[in-house]
Design an enzyme around this catalytic site. Structure first.
Site, PDB file in Angstrom:
ATOM      1  N   LYS A  98      29.825  42.960  26.592  1.00  0.00           N
ATOM      2  CA  LYS A  98      28.944  42.675  27.783  1.00  0.00           C
ATOM      3  C   LYS A  98      27.603  43.302  27.829  1.00  0.00           C
ATOM      4  CE  LYS A  98      32.990  42.064  30.571  1.00  0.00           C
ATOM      5  NZ  LYS A  98      33.461  41.902  31.903  1.00  0.00           N
TER       6      LYS A  98
ATOM      7  N   TYR B 119      32.365  31.709  34.328  1.00  0.00           N
ATOM      8  CA  TYR B 119      33.157  32.987  35.144  1.00  0.00           C
ATOM      9  C   TYR B 119      33.466  31.909  36.933  1.00  0.00           C
ATOM     10  CZ  TYR B 119      32.978  36.943  32.764  1.00  0.00           C
ATOM     11  OH  TYR B 119      32.676  37.649  32.073  1.00  0.00           O
TER      12      TYR B 119
ATOM     13  N   PHE C 260      32.102  39.608  44.091  1.00  0.00           N
ATOM     14  CA  PHE C 260      31.292  40.360  43.281  1.00  0.00           C
ATOM     15  C   PHE C 260      30.955  38.709  42.347  1.00  0.00           C
ATOM     16  CE2 PHE C 260      35.781  40.260  41.500  1.00  0.00           C
ATOM     17  CZ  PHE C 260      36.057  39.243  40.419  1.00  0.00           C
TER      18      PHE C 260
ATOM     19  N   ARG D 118      43.773  42.359  25.235  1.00  0.00           N
ATOM     20  CA  ARG D 118      44.110  43.037  26.779  1.00  0.00           C
ATOM     21  C   ARG D 118      44.554  44.330  26.341  1.00  0.00           C
ATOM     22  NH1 ARG D 118      41.304  39.660  30.687  1.00  0.00           N
ATOM     23  NH2 ARG D 118      42.400  41.806  31.852  1.00  0.00           N
TER      24      ARG D 118
ATOM     25  N   THR E  75      40.420  46.285  33.333  1.00  0.00           N
ATOM     26  CA  THR E  75      39.463  45.716  34.420  1.00  0.00           C
ATOM     27  C   THR E  75      38.202  47.052  34.241  1.00  0.00           C
ATOM     28  OG1 THR E  75      40.152  43.952  34.783  1.00  0.00           O
ATOM     29  CG2 THR E  75      38.046  44.162  35.418  1.00  0.00           C
TER      30      THR E  75
ATOM     31  N   ARG F 121      37.553  49.806  27.107  1.00  0.00           N
ATOM     32  CA  ARG F 121      37.398  50.178  27.617  1.00  0.00           C
ATOM     33  C   ARG F 121      37.187  51.663  28.934  1.00  0.00           C
ATOM     34  NH1 ARG F 121      39.481  44.709  31.096  1.00  0.00           N
ATOM     35  NH2 ARG F 121      37.147  43.274  30.802  1.00  0.00           N
TER      36      ARG F 121
ATOM     37  N   ASN G 236      32.022  46.764  32.647  1.00  0.00           N
ATOM     38  CA  ASN G 236      33.082  46.591  32.141  1.00  0.00           C
ATOM     39  C   ASN G 236      33.271  46.821  30.192  1.00  0.00           C
ATOM     40  OD1 ASN G 236      33.559  44.252  32.051  1.00  0.00           O
ATOM     41  ND2 ASN G 236      35.230  44.971  33.329  1.00  0.00           N
TER      42      ASN G 236
ATOM     43  N   HIS H 137      34.977  41.659  27.055  1.00  0.00           N
ATOM     44  CA  HIS H 137      35.189  40.276  27.551  1.00  0.00           C
ATOM     45  C   HIS H 137      36.860  40.438  26.840  1.00  0.00           C
ATOM     46  CE1 HIS H 137      36.590  37.129  29.363  1.00  0.00           C
ATOM     47  NE2 HIS H 137      36.806  36.341  28.177  1.00  0.00           N
TER      48      HIS H 137
ATOM     49  N   GLU I 258      36.890  29.525  25.734  1.00  0.00           N
ATOM     50  CA  GLU I 258      35.549  30.529  25.563  1.00  0.00           C
ATOM     51  C   GLU I 258      35.576  29.961  24.089  1.00  0.00           C
ATOM     52  OE1 GLU I 258      37.462  32.305  29.362  1.00  0.00           O
ATOM     53  OE2 GLU I 258      37.330  33.877  26.888  1.00  0.00           O
TER      54      GLU I 258
HETATM   55  P1  IDP Z   1      38.563  41.045  33.069  1.00  0.00           P
HETATM   56  O1  IDP Z   1      37.809  40.986  32.601  1.00  0.00           O
HETATM   57  O2  IDP Z   1      39.836  42.579  32.825  1.00  0.00           O
HETATM   58  O3  IDP Z   1      40.089  39.611  32.643  1.00  0.00           O
HETATM   59  P2  IDP Z   1      38.842  40.050  36.127  1.00  0.00           P
HETATM   60  O4  IDP Z   1      39.478  40.237  36.783  1.00  0.00           O
HETATM   61  O5  IDP Z   1      39.443  38.051  35.690  1.00  0.00           O
HETATM   62  O6  IDP Z   1      38.566  40.635  34.586  1.00  0.00           O
HETATM   63  O7  IDP Z   1      36.834  39.870  35.804  1.00  0.00           O
HETATM   64  C1  IDP Z   1      36.023  38.839  35.018  1.00  0.00           C
HETATM   65  C2  IDP Z   1      35.407  40.493  35.475  1.00  0.00           C
HETATM   66  O8  IDP Z   1      34.669  40.373  36.740  1.00  0.00           O
HETATM   67  C3  IDP Z   1      35.373  42.103  35.015  1.00  0.00           C
HETATM   68  O9  IDP Z   1      35.809  42.457  33.443  1.00  0.00           O
HETATM   69  C4  IDP Z   1      34.310  43.056  35.586  1.00  0.00           C
HETATM   70  O10 IDP Z   1      33.035  42.467  34.624  1.00  0.00           O
HETATM   71  C5  IDP Z   1      33.782  41.788  36.842  1.00  0.00           C
HETATM   72  N1  IDP Z   1      34.204  42.410  38.054  1.00  0.00           N
HETATM   73  C6  IDP Z   1      36.254  42.592  38.283  1.00  0.00           C
HETATM   74  N2  IDP Z   1      36.439  42.611  39.409  1.00  0.00           N
HETATM   75  C7  IDP Z   1      34.709  43.060  39.957  1.00  0.00           C
HETATM   76  C8  IDP Z   1      34.962  44.052  41.059  1.00  0.00           C
HETATM   77  O11 IDP Z   1      35.885  44.247  42.171  1.00  0.00           O
HETATM   78  N3  IDP Z   1      33.282  44.477  41.453  1.00  0.00           N
HETATM   79  C9  IDP Z   1      32.847  43.783  40.432  1.00  0.00           C
HETATM   80  N4  IDP Z   1      32.857  43.147  39.526  1.00  0.00           N
HETATM   81  C10 IDP Z   1      34.442  42.848  39.132  1.00  0.00           C
HETATM   82 MG    MG Z   2      39.762  38.205  32.717  1.00  0.00          MG
END
Ligand code: IDP
Ligand code: MG
Length: 139
Positions: free
Chosen positions: A11, A51, A59, A87, A93, A104, A114, A117, A128
């Site tokens: 990212k 997304y 968010f 994962r 996350t 991460r 973070n 992805h 994807e």
């Molecule tokens: P993941 O990437 O671990 O699968 P997801 O819940 O699918 O997590 O969320 C997608 C992306 O959205 C995260 O990787 C992160 O960049 C962003 N994200 C998720 N939760 C939050 C939050 O609470 N605040 C800000 N950004 C968030």
């Molecule tokens: Mg996800």
């Protein structure tokens, strides 16, 4: 039936912070083979579509803005049990919750920014991967 492939993006924060090489080293060391790769930048439309499942989350706007703030590295990776193992390699996350030794834990700035992805299912890995790569760009 598992496809043994997953999809990743390094990212914008990872690129900005100069972590491409170190993250790719971790991915290779964990036994993933690169099947497709490009250095690119998402348009707002692409980031919104990618997304879409998070469209109702508070968010979402911030996420789309962040993911279009600079270039990314997109890649398709292959390994037995690729989705679940990747994962595990990237960690939770939120880097505050990510296990020691995960990408991460080392490189994410925050729950939003973070670093990386990873697809959450074989089905999404396929969707994807095809979102980012034409058939003749996948090896
Ligand atoms: P993941 O990437 O671990 O699968 P997801 O819940 O699918 O997590 O969320 C997608 C992306 O959205 C995260 O990787 C992160 O960049 C962003 N994200 C998720 N939760 C939050 C939050 O609470 N605040 C800000 N950004 C968030
Ligand atoms: Mg996800």
């Amino acid at each position: 039936m598992a496809t043994n492939r997953t999809f990743t993006m390094l990212k914008p924060d990872a690129i900005e912070n100069g972590h491409i090489g170190k993250i790719l080293d971790m991915i290779n060391a964990a036994g993933f083979e690169i099947k497709a790769m490009k250095y690119t930048k998402l348009t707002t439309d692409q980031a919104q579509k990618f997304y879409e499942v998070h469209a109702e989350r508070p968010f979402y706007g911030e996420l789309v803005e962040y993911m279009t703030s600079g270039p990314i590295v997109a890649a398709i990776l292959q390994k037995e049990n690729a989705v679940a193992d990747f994962r595990t390699l990237i960690g939770a996350t939120d880097p505050a919750d990510a296990a020691e030794g995960t990408i991460r834990k080392y490189y994410a700035e925050s729950k939003g920014r973070n670093a990386v992805h990873g697809s959450d299912s074989d089905e999404n890995a396929e969707i994807e991967g095809k979102f980012h790569f034409a058939t003749n760009e996948i090896f």
